[in-house]
Design an enzyme around this catalytic site. Structure first.
Site, PDB file in Angstrom:
ATOM      1  N   SER A   1      -0.765 -11.901 -14.220  1.00  0.00           N
ATOM      2  CA  SER A   1      -2.167 -11.707 -13.890  1.00  0.00           C
ATOM      3  C   SER A   1      -3.007 -11.585 -15.160  1.00  0.00           C
ATOM      4  O   SER A   1      -2.615 -10.879 -16.098  1.00  0.00           O
ATOM      5  CB  SER A   1      -2.322 -10.438 -13.049  1.00  0.00           C
ATOM      6  OG  SER A   1      -1.531 -10.570 -11.883  1.00  0.00           O
TER       7      SER A   1
ATOM      8  N   ARG B   1      -5.603  -4.347  -8.230  1.00  0.00           N
ATOM      9  CA  ARG B   1      -4.413  -4.126  -7.427  1.00  0.00           C
ATOM     10  C   ARG B   1      -3.782  -2.791  -7.805  1.00  0.00           C
ATOM     11  O   ARG B   1      -3.977  -2.290  -8.902  1.00  0.00           O
ATOM     12  CB  ARG B   1      -3.386  -5.254  -7.645  1.00  0.00           C
ATOM     13  CG  ARG B   1      -3.788  -6.579  -7.002  1.00  0.00           C
ATOM     14  CD  ARG B   1      -2.722  -7.634  -7.180  1.00  0.00           C
ATOM     15  NE  ARG B   1      -2.568  -7.987  -8.568  1.00  0.00           N
ATOM     16  CZ  ARG B   1      -1.608  -7.536  -9.378  1.00  0.00           C
ATOM     17  NH1 ARG B   1      -0.666  -6.713  -8.918  1.00  0.00           N
ATOM     18  NH2 ARG B   1      -1.550  -7.897 -10.637  1.00  0.00           N
TER      19      ARG B   1
ATOM     20  N   LYS C   1      -1.913 -12.256  -2.338  1.00  0.00           N
ATOM     21  CA  LYS C   1      -0.643 -11.776  -2.873  1.00  0.00           C
ATOM     22  C   LYS C   1       0.307 -11.298  -1.772  1.00  0.00           C
ATOM     23  O   LYS C   1       1.512 -11.491  -1.858  1.00  0.00           O
ATOM     24  CB  LYS C   1      -0.882 -10.638  -3.864  1.00  0.00           C
ATOM     25  CG  LYS C   1      -1.849 -10.983  -4.975  1.00  0.00           C
ATOM     26  CD  LYS C   1      -1.429 -12.174  -5.775  1.00  0.00           C
ATOM     27  CE  LYS C   1      -2.359 -12.344  -6.963  1.00  0.00           C
ATOM     28  NZ  LYS C   1      -2.070 -13.495  -7.787  1.00  0.00           N
TER      29      LYS C   1
ATOM     30  N   TYR D   1     -10.343  -3.974  -2.375  1.00  0.00           N
ATOM     31  CA  TYR D   1     -10.438  -4.867  -3.526  1.00  0.00           C
ATOM     32  C   TYR D   1      -9.335  -5.922  -3.590  1.00  0.00           C
ATOM     33  O   TYR D   1      -8.145  -5.609  -3.465  1.00  0.00           O
ATOM     34  CB  TYR D   1     -10.409  -4.064  -4.833  1.00  0.00           C
ATOM     35  CG  TYR D   1     -10.916  -4.865  -6.006  1.00  0.00           C
ATOM     36  CD1 TYR D   1     -12.278  -4.871  -6.334  1.00  0.00           C
ATOM     37  CD2 TYR D   1     -10.072  -5.673  -6.751  1.00  0.00           C
ATOM     38  CE1 TYR D   1     -12.756  -5.637  -7.374  1.00  0.00           C
ATOM     39  CE2 TYR D   1     -10.552  -6.445  -7.793  1.00  0.00           C
ATOM     40  CZ  TYR D   1     -11.891  -6.423  -8.099  1.00  0.00           C
ATOM     41  OH  TYR D   1     -12.358  -7.200  -9.125  1.00  0.00           O
TER      42      TYR D   1
ATOM     43  N   CYS E   1      -3.541 -13.753 -17.463  1.00  0.00           N
ATOM     44  CA  CYS E   1      -2.920 -14.346 -18.652  1.00  0.00           C
ATOM     45  C   CYS E   1      -3.160 -15.844 -18.750  1.00  0.00           C
ATOM     46  O   CYS E   1      -2.423 -16.546 -19.452  1.00  0.00           O
ATOM     47  CB  CYS E   1      -1.435 -14.035 -18.693  1.00  0.00           C
ATOM     48  SG  CYS E   1      -1.120 -12.291 -19.036  1.00  0.00           S
TER      49      CYS E   1
ATOM     50  N   HIS F   1       3.814 -17.620  -8.220  1.00  0.00           N
ATOM     51  CA  HIS F   1       2.530 -17.215  -8.817  1.00  0.00           C
ATOM     52  C   HIS F   1       2.169 -18.247  -9.886  1.00  0.00           C
ATOM     53  O   HIS F   1       2.244 -17.980 -11.086  1.00  0.00           O
ATOM     54  CB  HIS F   1       2.702 -15.815  -9.428  1.00  0.00           C
ATOM     55  CG  HIS F   1       1.426 -15.139  -9.843  1.00  0.00           C
ATOM     56  ND1 HIS F   1       1.388 -14.139 -10.780  1.00  0.00           N
ATOM     57  CD2 HIS F   1       0.146 -15.306  -9.447  1.00  0.00           C
ATOM     58  CE1 HIS F   1       0.141 -13.721 -10.941  1.00  0.00           C
ATOM     59  NE2 HIS F   1      -0.638 -14.419 -10.153  1.00  0.00           N
TER      60      HIS F   1
ATOM     61  N   ASP G   1      -3.679 -20.206  -8.807  1.00  0.00           N
ATOM     62  CA  ASP G   1      -2.983 -18.914  -8.730  1.00  0.00           C
ATOM     63  C   ASP G   1      -1.637 -18.963  -8.006  1.00  0.00           C
ATOM     64  O   ASP G   1      -0.724 -18.256  -8.391  1.00  0.00           O
ATOM     65  CB  ASP G   1      -3.887 -17.878  -8.048  1.00  0.00           C
ATOM     66  CG  ASP G   1      -3.450 -16.441  -8.300  1.00  0.00           C
ATOM     67  OD1 ASP G   1      -3.208 -16.087  -9.466  1.00  0.00           O
ATOM     68  OD2 ASP G   1      -3.333 -15.677  -7.323  1.00  0.00           O
TER      69      ASP G   1
ATOM     70  N   ARG H   1     -14.584  -9.997 -10.984  1.00  0.00           N
ATOM     71  CA  ARG H   1     -14.100 -11.302 -10.500  1.00  0.00           C
ATOM     72  C   ARG H   1     -15.192 -12.077  -9.784  1.00  0.00           C
ATOM     73  O   ARG H   1     -16.190 -11.514  -9.322  1.00  0.00           O
ATOM     74  CB  ARG H   1     -12.932 -11.090  -9.545  1.00  0.00           C
ATOM     75  CG  ARG H   1     -11.730 -10.392 -10.209  1.00  0.00           C
ATOM     76  CD  ARG H   1     -10.453 -11.108  -9.984  1.00  0.00           C
ATOM     77  NE  ARG H   1      -9.365 -10.538 -10.776  1.00  0.00           N
ATOM     78  CZ  ARG H   1      -8.269 -11.218 -11.123  1.00  0.00           C
ATOM     79  NH1 ARG H   1      -8.128 -12.469 -10.759  1.00  0.00           N
ATOM     80  NH2 ARG H   1      -7.329 -10.646 -11.839  1.00  0.00           N
TER      81      ARG H   1
HETATM   82  P1  GTP Z   1      -5.145 -13.826 -12.307  1.00  0.00           P
HETATM   83  O1  GTP Z   1      -6.275 -14.358 -11.526  1.00  0.00           O
HETATM   84  O2  GTP Z   1      -5.190 -12.356 -12.495  1.00  0.00           O
HETATM   85  O3  GTP Z   1      -3.820 -14.245 -11.766  1.00  0.00           O
HETATM   86  O4  GTP Z   1      -5.327 -14.341 -13.834  1.00  0.00           O
HETATM   87  P2  GTP Z   1      -5.166 -15.760 -14.547  1.00  0.00           P
HETATM   88  O5  GTP Z   1      -3.731 -15.932 -14.954  1.00  0.00           O
HETATM   89  O6  GTP Z   1      -5.772 -16.832 -13.742  1.00  0.00           O
HETATM   90  O7  GTP Z   1      -5.979 -15.544 -15.923  1.00  0.00           O
HETATM   91  P3  GTP Z   1      -7.336 -16.218 -16.432  1.00  0.00           P
HETATM   92  O8  GTP Z   1      -7.213 -17.704 -16.616  1.00  0.00           O
HETATM   93  O9  GTP Z   1      -8.435 -15.752 -15.577  1.00  0.00           O
HETATM   94  O10 GTP Z   1      -7.468 -15.574 -17.887  1.00  0.00           O
HETATM   95  C1  GTP Z   1      -7.573 -14.190 -18.098  1.00  0.00           C
HETATM   96  C2  GTP Z   1      -8.105 -13.887 -19.454  1.00  0.00           C
HETATM   97  O11 GTP Z   1      -7.347 -14.558 -20.474  1.00  0.00           O
HETATM   98  C3  GTP Z   1      -9.553 -14.343 -19.640  1.00  0.00           C
HETATM   99  O12 GTP Z   1     -10.254 -13.327 -20.295  1.00  0.00           O
HETATM  100  C4  GTP Z   1      -9.431 -15.567 -20.500  1.00  0.00           C
HETATM  101  O13 GTP Z   1     -10.565 -15.761 -21.282  1.00  0.00           O
HETATM  102  C5  GTP Z   1      -8.178 -15.303 -21.335  1.00  0.00           C
HETATM  103  N1  GTP Z   1      -7.503 -16.583 -21.699  1.00  0.00           N
HETATM  104  C6  GTP Z   1      -7.168 -17.590 -20.868  1.00  0.00           C
HETATM  105  N2  GTP Z   1      -6.601 -18.622 -21.525  1.00  0.00           N
HETATM  106  C7  GTP Z   1      -6.575 -18.259 -22.832  1.00  0.00           C
HETATM  107  C8  GTP Z   1      -6.113 -18.903 -24.039  1.00  0.00           C
HETATM  108  O14 GTP Z   1      -5.613 -20.036 -24.028  1.00  0.00           O
HETATM  109  N3  GTP Z   1      -6.252 -18.192 -25.194  1.00  0.00           N
HETATM  110  C9  GTP Z   1      -6.802 -16.942 -25.222  1.00  0.00           C
HETATM  111  N4  GTP Z   1      -6.890 -16.329 -26.399  1.00  0.00           N
HETATM  112  N5  GTP Z   1      -7.264 -16.320 -24.122  1.00  0.00           N
HETATM  113  C10 GTP Z   1      -7.153 -16.954 -22.947  1.00  0.00           C
HETATM  114  C1  SPV Z   2      -3.758 -11.161  -9.814  1.00  0.00           C
HETATM  115  O1  SPV Z   2      -3.846  -9.956 -10.109  1.00  0.00           O
HETATM  116  O2  SPV Z   2      -2.765 -11.852 -10.146  1.00  0.00           O
HETATM  117  C2  SPV Z   2      -4.868 -11.826  -9.105  1.00  0.00           C
HETATM  118  C3  SPV Z   2      -5.980 -11.004  -8.604  1.00  0.00           C
HETATM  119  O3  SPV Z   2      -4.812 -13.033  -8.911  1.00  0.00           O
HETATM  120  S1  SPV Z   2      -5.633 -10.191  -7.094  1.00  0.00           S
HETATM  121  O4  SPV Z   2      -6.012 -11.091  -6.009  1.00  0.00           O
HETATM  122  O5  SPV Z   2      -6.451  -8.989  -7.029  1.00  0.00           O
HETATM  123  O6  SPV Z   2      -4.244  -9.912  -7.000  1.00  0.00           O
HETATM  124 MN    MN Z   3      -2.921 -13.984  -9.850  1.00  0.00          MN
END
Ligand code: GTP
Ligand code: SPV
Ligand code: MN
Length: 595
Positions: A262, A70, A220, A211, A264, A240, A287, A379
């Site tokens: 994002s 983004r 979003k 993207y 996290c 979110h 999400d 992704r």
């Molecule tokens: P968006 O799709 O961008 O909104 O992200 P998201 O909030 O869904 O994050 P996602 O669950 O994909 O995690 C992103 C990164 O954080 C990955 O590399 C995970 O491995 C890492 N991660 C997720 N949960 C944990 C956790 O409990 N501990 C640690 N250390 N890392 C974590």
């Molecule tokens: C985020 O960045 O929080 C995502 C990926 O979930 S995107 O759809 O590219 O915004």
């Molecule tokens: Mn997201």
């Protein structure tokens, strides 16, 4: 053959876009598998997609290296009055922004097909769902929208002849001259990218990027930025947030909605495999949550999406087995590495590191390289129904009743593992002051600490101070039926830079404590920042974390928190008079408790 439109306003939107963008052809999507297959075949033939021998009906795309995430700096909330966009959004006056973008849109689809995608955010016919129409010149976007939303003829039918829709115009911004060879990932340079929202008209214009959230406009742009502005006017919430269902050994269900910035941990938490005996987790969404107050006065949530656009690096059978089992077939991978035997790979993948791979830029890669094989924001696009732990009733139109809200972020220091709010207002304060280190989900620096209120800084379609007030108003309406609010941080690090908490499945221990808190069965100790688990209240049975680590992540360092006060004051000061007095009172209360 293109589907027929019987909706006058929609026909006008399509005609105007076609006149401005000048495509060679206009095609209205029917949403069928045949349509997906035809478009994918075209992209395989042109070489922009690579088939994956190891995963049926799955492909890999490599984006242009400039178009990998983004673009918050190029994202605009365009309201007639700048103050209505607020200090956390980029703003250009609607007339000026439209004039600039019309200049870019003129002839921008030359040599390409203009696809018209009717899509529903939320199960078609749900009282919480909304219909959008995305016009795009990217077949990659069409295929992704097929997975991420409900697309096609059934949406046009639901729209009828005069139903309401949110117009979303998208172009990759790369017209083709006759005979010109297309790029594998056509897009426009960064300074020509615009992700624009006109909340007063419920209108989205996106230009220059192919993207993720820049291009899949249901996500979003519609489901958060435009929807948050609609939700405020209409008295509901667009957040979110992941949505999950936790079931206790006794069979009691709890629904949790959690907002983390994002990259996290939302997808990971949504698909959690409980390590605490007898507890079960199922996924509703990973999400976005749309929530309305139901007839019984409780807050009901739906997942407006139909798929996951998940972060690939770090995903493994060890960290997120449910995600891994979602990815066997029918997946679009973007910016992952390609192995010699025709599978994808990324940093953190299970098993041995491949001796050779093709990296996300299409170059040879071997272990020990100074560069990563997969882009940090690589992704997967996966149908939600393929997730083994998706709730059987995840598409129920009325949604699920939310018991618990969780906020959080990625903080190496200061913020403890878990903390319960004293009250709704205090919970809103925790959301409003949420902080996190930036990630690769946005183009820009990674690891910088910033305030990301409610994980909505990049996604709130109006003045963030008014958004805080909307949360307070929702709490007033919900009264004693309001969800309880917690704040978590899975990302505390030791002085040596190692995570202190194992995270992932072990996070179920923290969720269990939350459920027991709302049932009045688990103890908490009052601290200046909120209610923390009292000694022995967190179920640590069978967990191998050194006592001193637990002590550190459950401590409240008064001096460190005091040091946060100036940054909190500065954060609130940007909103001037628009900041709700109840938020100011919360900050004063915190400062006082810290002494
Ligand atoms: P968006 O799709 O961008 O909104 O992200 P998201 O909030 O869904 O994050 P996602 O669950 O994909 O995690 C992103 C990164 O954080 C990955 O590399 C995970 O491995 C890492 N991660 C997720 N949960 C944990 C956790 O409990 N501990 C640690 N250390 N890392 C974590
Ligand atoms: C985020 O960045 O929080 C995502 C990926 O979930 S995107 O759809 O590219 O915004
Ligand atoms: Mn997201």
């Amino acid at each position: 053959m293109s589907t027929r439109i019987k909706h006058e306003k929609l026909q006008a939107f399509v005609d105007e876009a076609a006149a401005m963008c000048g495509p060679d052809e206009v095609y209205v999507c029917d949403g069928s598998t045949g349509e997906y297959d035809r478009l994918m075949a075209l992209m395989l033939e042109s070489g922009s997609a690579t088939p994956l021998k190891k995963r049926p009906n799955s492909v890999l795309f490599r984006s242009d290296p400039s178009d990998v995430a983004r673009v918050e700096d190029r994202t605009y909330i365009s309201t007639p009055d700048r103050a209505d966009a607020g200090p956390t959004n980029n703003w250009v006056a609607p007339d000026e922004l439209k004039a600039t973008m019309k200049g870019l849109y003129r002839g921008c689809m030359k040599g390409r097909t203009m696809y018209v995608i009717p899509f529903s955010m939320g199960p078609i016919g749900s009282p919480i769902a909304k219909i959008g129409i995305e016009i795009t010149d990217s077949p990659y976007v069409v295929c992704n929208m097929h997975i991420m939303t409900r697309v096609g003829t059934r949406v046009l039918e639901a729209l009828g002849e005069d139903g309401e829709f949110i117009p979303c115009l998208h172009s990759i911004g790369a017209p083709l001259e006759p005979g010109q060879k297309d790029a594998a990932w056509p897009c426009a340079p960064i300074e020509k990218k615009y992700i624009s929202h006109f909340p007063d008209e419920n209108l989205i214009w996106s230009y220059g990027s192919g993207y993720g959230g820049n291009a899949l406009l249901g996500k979003k742009c519609l489901a958060l930025r435009i929807a948050s502005a609609m939700a405020r006017k209409e008295g509901w919430m667009a957040e979110h947030m992941l949505i999950l269902r936790l079931t206790s050994p006794g069979g009691k269900q709890y629904h949790i909605a959690a907002a983390f910035p994002s990259a996290c941990g939302k997808t990971n938490l949504a698909m959690l495999q409980c390590t605490v005996e007898g507890w079960k987790c199922e996924t509703v969404g990973d999400d976005i949550a749309w929530m309305k107050i139901g007839p019984d006065g409780r807050l009901y949530a739906i997942n407006p999406e139909a798929g996951f656009f998940g972060v690939a690096p770090g995903t493994s059978y060890d960290s997120n087995p449910m995600a891994m089992d979602t990815l066997h077939e029918n997946i679009i991978f973007t910016n992952c590495a390609l192995t010699d035997d025709g599978d994808i790979w990324w940093e953190g993948f299970d098993g041995p590191v491949p001796a050779h791979a093709i990296d996300w830029k299409g170059r040879d890669w071997t272990p020990g390289s100074t560069e990563v094989a997969a882009h940090p924001n690589a992704r997967f696009t996966a149908p939600a129904r393929q997730c083994p732990c998706i709730c059987t009733d995840w598409e129920k139109p009325e949604g699920v009743p939310i018991d618990i809200f969780v906020f959080g972020g990625r903080r190496a220091g200061v913020v403890p593992l878990v903390n319960e709010a004293f009250s709704w207002d205090h919970g809103v304060f925790l959301g409003a002051t949420a902080s996190s280190e930036t990630t690769a989900a946005n183009i820009g620096s990674v690891g910088d600490l910033r305030r990301d209120p409610f994980a909505m800084k990049p996604f709130c379609g109006y003045n963030m101070a008014d958004y805080f007030q909307h949360w307070l108003d929702m709490g007033d309406r919900l009264g004693d039926k309001a969800p309880r609010i917690f704040y978590v941080n899975w990302f505390r690090k030791s002085a040596a830079g190692k995570f202190l908490w194992p995270g992932f499945g072990e996070n179920s221990r923290v969720l269990k404590w939350m459920c027991e808190r709302i049932d009045g069965r688990a103890g908490a100790r009052k601290t200046a920042i909120g209610l923390l688990p009292e000694e022995g209240a967190l179920d640590l049975e069978g967990l191998d974390v050194p006592g001193e680590n637990m002590k550190e992540i459950l401590a409240v360092d008064t001096a460190a928190w005091k040091a946060e006060i100036p940054s909190l004051e500065k954060h609130f000061a940007q909103f001037g008079d628009r900041l709700p007095p109840r938020m100011k009172a919360q900050l004063e209360g915190l400062a006082k408790r810290l002494g």
